[in-house]
Write a protein that holds these residues in place. Structure first.
Motif, PDB file in Angstrom:
ATOM      1  N   GLY A 127       0.794  -1.229   0.000  1.00  0.00           N
ATOM      2  CA  GLY A 127       0.000   0.000   0.000  1.00  0.00           C
ATOM      3  C   GLY A 127       0.824   1.274   0.000  1.00  0.00           C
ATOM      4  O   GLY A 127       0.286   2.363  -0.123  1.00  0.00           O
ATOM      5  N   VAL A 128       2.167   1.154   0.129  1.00  0.00           N
ATOM      6  CA  VAL A 128       2.994   2.352   0.098  1.00  0.00           C
ATOM      7  C   VAL A 128       3.158   2.790  -1.355  1.00  0.00           C
ATOM      8  O   VAL A 128       3.498   1.987  -2.216  1.00  0.00           O
ATOM      9  CB  VAL A 128       4.388   2.076   0.716  1.00  0.00           C
ATOM     10  N   SER A 129       2.885   4.054  -1.639  1.00  0.00           N
ATOM     11  CA  SER A 129       2.975   4.440  -3.050  1.00  0.00           C
ATOM     12  C   SER A 129       4.203   5.295  -3.353  1.00  0.00           C
ATOM     13  O   SER A 129       4.710   5.277  -4.459  1.00  0.00           O
ATOM     14  CB  SER A 129       1.694   5.165  -3.476  1.00  0.00           C
ATOM     15  N   LEU A 130       4.706   6.041  -2.359  1.00  0.00           N
ATOM     16  CA  LEU A 130       5.873   6.890  -2.634  1.00  0.00           C
ATOM     17  C   LEU A 130       7.148   6.054  -2.633  1.00  0.00           C
ATOM     18  O   LEU A 130       7.351   5.237  -1.732  1.00  0.00           O
ATOM     19  CB  LEU A 130       5.975   7.987  -1.582  1.00  0.00           C
ATOM     20  N   ARG A 131       7.983   6.245  -3.625  1.00  0.00           N
ATOM     21  CA  ARG A 131       9.211   5.454  -3.729  1.00  0.00           C
ATOM     22  C   ARG A 131      10.387   6.380  -4.003  1.00  0.00           C
ATOM     23  O   ARG A 131      10.185   7.405  -4.658  1.00  0.00           O
ATOM     24  CB  ARG A 131       9.068   4.441  -4.880  1.00  0.00           C
ATOM     25  N   PRO A 132      11.593   5.989  -3.545  1.00  0.00           N
ATOM     26  CA  PRO A 132      11.910   4.838  -2.702  1.00  0.00           C
ATOM     27  C   PRO A 132      11.412   5.070  -1.274  1.00  0.00           C
ATOM     28  O   PRO A 132      11.396   6.205  -0.801  1.00  0.00           O
ATOM     29  CB  PRO A 132      13.442   4.799  -2.719  1.00  0.00           C
ATOM     30  N   SER A 133      11.037   3.985  -0.602  1.00  0.00           N
ATOM     31  CA  SER A 133      10.529   4.146   0.757  1.00  0.00           C
ATOM     32  C   SER A 133      11.473   3.558   1.804  1.00  0.00           C
ATOM     33  O   SER A 133      11.340   3.867   2.985  1.00  0.00           O
ATOM     34  CB  SER A 133       9.143   3.529   0.880  1.00  0.00           C
ATOM     35  N   VAL A 134      12.411   2.711   1.366  1.00  0.00           N
ATOM     36  CA  VAL A 134      13.301   2.067   2.340  1.00  0.00           C
ATOM     37  C   VAL A 134      14.756   2.279   1.916  1.00  0.00           C
ATOM     38  O   VAL A 134      15.099   2.080   0.750  1.00  0.00           O
ATOM     39  CB  VAL A 134      13.020   0.542   2.407  1.00  0.00           C
ATOM     40  N   LEU A 135      15.603   2.667   2.874  1.00  0.00           N
ATOM     41  CA  LEU A 135      17.035   2.775   2.597  1.00  0.00           C
ATOM     42  C   LEU A 135      17.783   1.888   3.582  1.00  0.00           C
ATOM     43  O   LEU A 135      17.601   2.006   4.799  1.00  0.00           O
ATOM     44  CB  LEU A 135      17.504   4.226   2.762  1.00  0.00           C
ATOM     45  N   ILE A 136      18.593   0.986   3.051  1.00  0.00           N
ATOM     46  CA  ILE A 136      19.381   0.092   3.909  1.00  0.00           C
ATOM     47  C   ILE A 136      20.862   0.373   3.640  1.00  0.00           C
ATOM     48  O   ILE A 136      21.313   0.282   2.502  1.00  0.00           O
ATOM     49  CB  ILE A 136      19.057  -1.391   3.617  1.00  0.00           C
ATOM     50  N   GLU A 204      13.572  12.087   0.072  1.00  0.00           N
ATOM     51  CA  GLU A 204      12.414  12.696   0.766  1.00  0.00           C
ATOM     52  C   GLU A 204      11.311  11.703   1.080  1.00  0.00           C
ATOM     53  O   GLU A 204      10.536  11.902   2.007  1.00  0.00           O
ATOM     54  CB  GLU A 204      11.737  13.801  -0.067  1.00  0.00           C
ATOM     55  N   SER A 205      11.222  10.635   0.276  1.00  0.00           N
ATOM     56  CA  SER A 205      10.099   9.713   0.476  1.00  0.00           C
ATOM     57  C   SER A 205      10.455   8.526   1.372  1.00  0.00           C
ATOM     58  O   SER A 205       9.649   7.608   1.550  1.00  0.00           O
ATOM     59  CB  SER A 205       9.622   9.219  -0.883  1.00  0.00           C
ATOM     60  N   ILE A 206      11.666   8.540   1.929  1.00  0.00           N
ATOM     61  CA  ILE A 206      12.075   7.386   2.758  1.00  0.00           C
ATOM     62  C   ILE A 206      11.286   7.377   4.069  1.00  0.00           C
ATOM     63  O   ILE A 206      11.256   8.366   4.800  1.00  0.00           O
ATOM     64  CB  ILE A 206      13.591   7.445   3.077  1.00  0.00           C
ATOM     65  N   THR A 207      10.694   6.210   4.358  1.00  0.00           N
ATOM     66  CA  THR A 207       9.970   6.077   5.629  1.00  0.00           C
ATOM     67  C   THR A 207      10.693   5.118   6.578  1.00  0.00           C
ATOM     68  O   THR A 207      10.411   5.093   7.767  1.00  0.00           O
ATOM     69  CB  THR A 207       8.543   5.551   5.403  1.00  0.00           C
ATOM     70  N   VAL A 230      21.910  10.629   6.381  1.00  0.00           N
ATOM     71  CA  VAL A 230      20.762  10.615   7.294  1.00  0.00           C
ATOM     72  C   VAL A 230      20.174  12.025   7.453  1.00  0.00           C
ATOM     73  O   VAL A 230      18.956  12.183   7.562  1.00  0.00           O
ATOM     74  CB  VAL A 230      21.148   9.989   8.655  1.00  0.00           C
ATOM     75  N   ASN A 231      21.034  13.029   7.412  1.00  0.00           N
ATOM     76  CA  ASN A 231      20.521  14.398   7.542  1.00  0.00           C
ATOM     77  C   ASN A 231      19.628  14.803   6.375  1.00  0.00           C
ATOM     78  O   ASN A 231      18.873  15.759   6.464  1.00  0.00           O
ATOM     79  CB  ASN A 231      21.672  15.397   7.685  1.00  0.00           C
ATOM     80  N   ASP A 232      19.736  14.085   5.284  1.00  0.00           N
ATOM     81  CA  ASP A 232      18.942  14.397   4.107  1.00  0.00           C
ATOM     82  C   ASP A 232      17.595  13.673   4.103  1.00  0.00           C
ATOM     83  O   ASP A 232      16.863  13.720   3.124  1.00  0.00           O
ATOM     84  CB  ASP A 232      19.727  13.934   2.872  1.00  0.00           C
ATOM     85  N   MET A 233      17.321  13.012   5.176  1.00  0.00           N
ATOM     86  CA  MET A 233      16.147  12.141   5.213  1.00  0.00           C
ATOM     87  C   MET A 233      15.066  12.739   6.092  1.00  0.00           C
ATOM     88  O   MET A 233      15.397  13.462   7.039  1.00  0.00           O
ATOM     89  CB  MET A 233      16.619  10.837   5.854  1.00  0.00           C
ATOM     90  N   PRO A 234      13.816  12.450   5.833  1.00  0.00           N
ATOM     91  CA  PRO A 234      12.773  12.982   6.708  1.00  0.00           C
ATOM     92  C   PRO A 234      12.993  12.510   8.149  1.00  0.00           C
ATOM     93  O   PRO A 234      13.371  11.352   8.371  1.00  0.00           O
ATOM     94  CB  PRO A 234      11.483  12.366   6.159  1.00  0.00           C
ATOM     95  N   THR A 239      13.576   3.994  12.212  1.00  0.00           N
ATOM     96  CA  THR A 239      15.004   3.694  12.060  1.00  0.00           C
ATOM     97  C   THR A 239      15.345   2.405  12.796  1.00  0.00           C
ATOM     98  O   THR A 239      14.991   2.231  13.965  1.00  0.00           O
ATOM     99  CB  THR A 239      15.866   4.857  12.613  1.00  0.00           C
ATOM    100  N   LEU A 240      16.026   1.523  12.100  1.00  0.00           N
ATOM    101  CA  LEU A 240      16.448   0.247  12.683  1.00  0.00           C
ATOM    102  C   LEU A 240      17.962   0.205  12.640  1.00  0.00           C
ATOM    103  O   LEU A 240      18.571   0.490  11.600  1.00  0.00           O
ATOM    104  CB  LEU A 240      15.860  -0.920  11.883  1.00  0.00           C
TER     105      LEU A 240
END
Ligand code: AMP
Length: 409
Positions: A127-136, A204-207, A230-234, A239-240
């Motif tokens: 159901g997540v529509s904004l991408r990319p949503s995950v950064l590892i 911007e879209s990373i959750t 990380v400073n560039d992220m919402p 965060t894991l």
């Protein structure tokens, strides 16, 4: 046997072994003794004390995979991987991650930590529509690649895609992958930052952010890159954070990057009880090589990982073994990424049974069923020793670790 082995302590090979199930989790702290380079380490330090069966604590998970509220396809993909029961870190972190909590996972490689974060994150993507949503973010290319491989297996049939963004390989393909707007970006700090600077990655879209092996990233000097990323992220994100050790530096990072985190610790004890550890005395380098080649001609040396100190030493040893009729591959910093990958694959697929590596090149690699780890050169720190021998005796299997030392007079 012509070479002299001294055995300290014993092994405990009597644990039940089974397909792909995780048995035990032992508490205990690591003797992280990262001292100055070239510190003398007394041989007895290399050897874990015998562990009796009575000492064992078998971890009994509270959950079965079926208990986790995953979709059918994800459950199917987990069974297809052959996972029977959740490992300790999976059992304890999956529910927290599903709830959306920030988590600090204190876990070494080999505990199943990758699936512990991938599975709930994948589940939360529906159901997540904004991408990319995950950064590892991971410290080494090989680790990032392993995470990506596991991701692809777990995400099969789910319409979720990833881009693997690591250094040392051609960037064009990565740029193409990014243009397809993947859900997951998995990478190493340097290349990620590079592509962010070129405005090819936007965060911007990373959750969800995962920092894997955070302690290693700090050791390798990636802190400034990580901060920039990380400073560039919402700020409003999950965060894991995974690390094998907690130092003041690490605590600082946790404080800066996580919100109200829950800590789960499943660190295995200082040395792995499944690993039988011996030291082998040698007069000098030639003597070591002589003893080593003799050992490697033995029958049970099925999958042997040999550690050397320098890139050149590792390559020389590998060449020497080849010339002695013992085919080997080498991985070290002087090899480019595709050479390293080819070597790793040959070793993993058991097309060659000996791999010689430096510590940095071998860091975080998940190579199943290594029968022997041989410390051709003595590790520089006790922590490196733990890391090295942790390459064998994984997932409940038993393994052997031999460490060459100078003859004690
Ligand atoms: P990791 O600590 O994530 O590097 O995982 C180490 C190895 O354990 C990998 O080969 C995984 O595929 C495997 N593994 C992870 N979770 C499980 C599980 N629940 N059951 C069996 N094997 C697992």
């Amino acid at each position: 046997m012509a070479y002299e082995q001294r055995r300290f302590g014993g092994s405990n090979n009597s644990r039940p072994q089974g397909g792909r199930s995780f048995g035990g989790n032992r508490g205990g702290s690591r003797g992280g003794n990262r001292g100055p380079a070239k510190k003398y380490i007394h041989p007895s330090k290399f050897i874990n004390k015998a562990v009796t069966k009575a000492d064992e604590v078998i971890y009994i998970p509270k959950n079965k995979f079926a208990d986790f509220p995953f979709g059918n396809q994800l459950h199917h993909n987990i069974s297809k991987k052959g996972y029977e029961l959740p490992s300790a870190i999976q059992d304890q972190t999956i529910p927290l991650i599903l709830e959306g909590k920030d988590v600090i996972g204190l876990a070494n490689t080999g505990t199943g930590k990758t699936a512990a974060f991938l599975l709930p994150i994948i589940e939360r993507q529906s159901g997540v529509s904004l991408r990319p949503s995950v950064l590892i973010i991971a410290p080494t290319r090989e680790l990032a690649q392993q995470i990506d491989e596991q991701f692809r297996e777990f995400a099969q049939g789910l319409d979720l895609y990833s881009a693997l963004i690591v250094g040392g390989v051609n960037v064009d393909r990565q740029i193409r992958d990014l243009k397809r707007r993947p859900h997951f970006i998995i990478g190493t700090p340097g290349r990620l930052k590079d592509l962010m600077n070129r405005r090819l990655i936007r965060l911007e879209s990373i959750t969800t952010l995962v920092l894997d092996e955070a302690d290693r990233m700090l050791d390798m000097g990636f802190l400034p890159d990580i901060r920039t990323i990380v400073n560039d992220m919402p700020a409003d994100r999950q965060t894991l954070f995974f690390s094998a050790t907690i130092t003041p530096d690490i605590q600082g990072l946790v404080h800066a990057f996580l919100r109200d985190p829950v800590t789960v610790s499943v660190r295995t004890s200082e040395t792995n009880e499944h690993v039988e550890q011996t030291v082998i005395e040698a007069r000098d380098k030639n003597h070591k090589i002589e003893l080593l080649t003799e050992m490697l001609r033995g029958d049970d040396y099925d999958k042997v990982l040999i550690f050397g100190e320098t890139k050149f030493g590792v390559q020389r040893l590998s060449d020497h073994l080849d010339n002695s009729g013992i085919p080997s591959v080498a991985i070290h910093g002087n090899k480019n990424q595709s050479q390293r990958q080819r070597a790793l694959k040959q070793f993993k697929d058991q097309r060659v049974r000996v791999m010689v590596a430096t510590d940095v090149a071998a860091r975080g690699l998940d190579i199943p069923n290594v029968s022997h780890v041989i410390n051709f050169d003595t590790p520089q720190t006790y922590e490196d020793y733990i890391h090295r021998i942790g390459r064998t005796g994984r997932g409940g299997a038993s393994g052997k670790a031999h460490t060459f030392i100078d003859i004690q007079r």
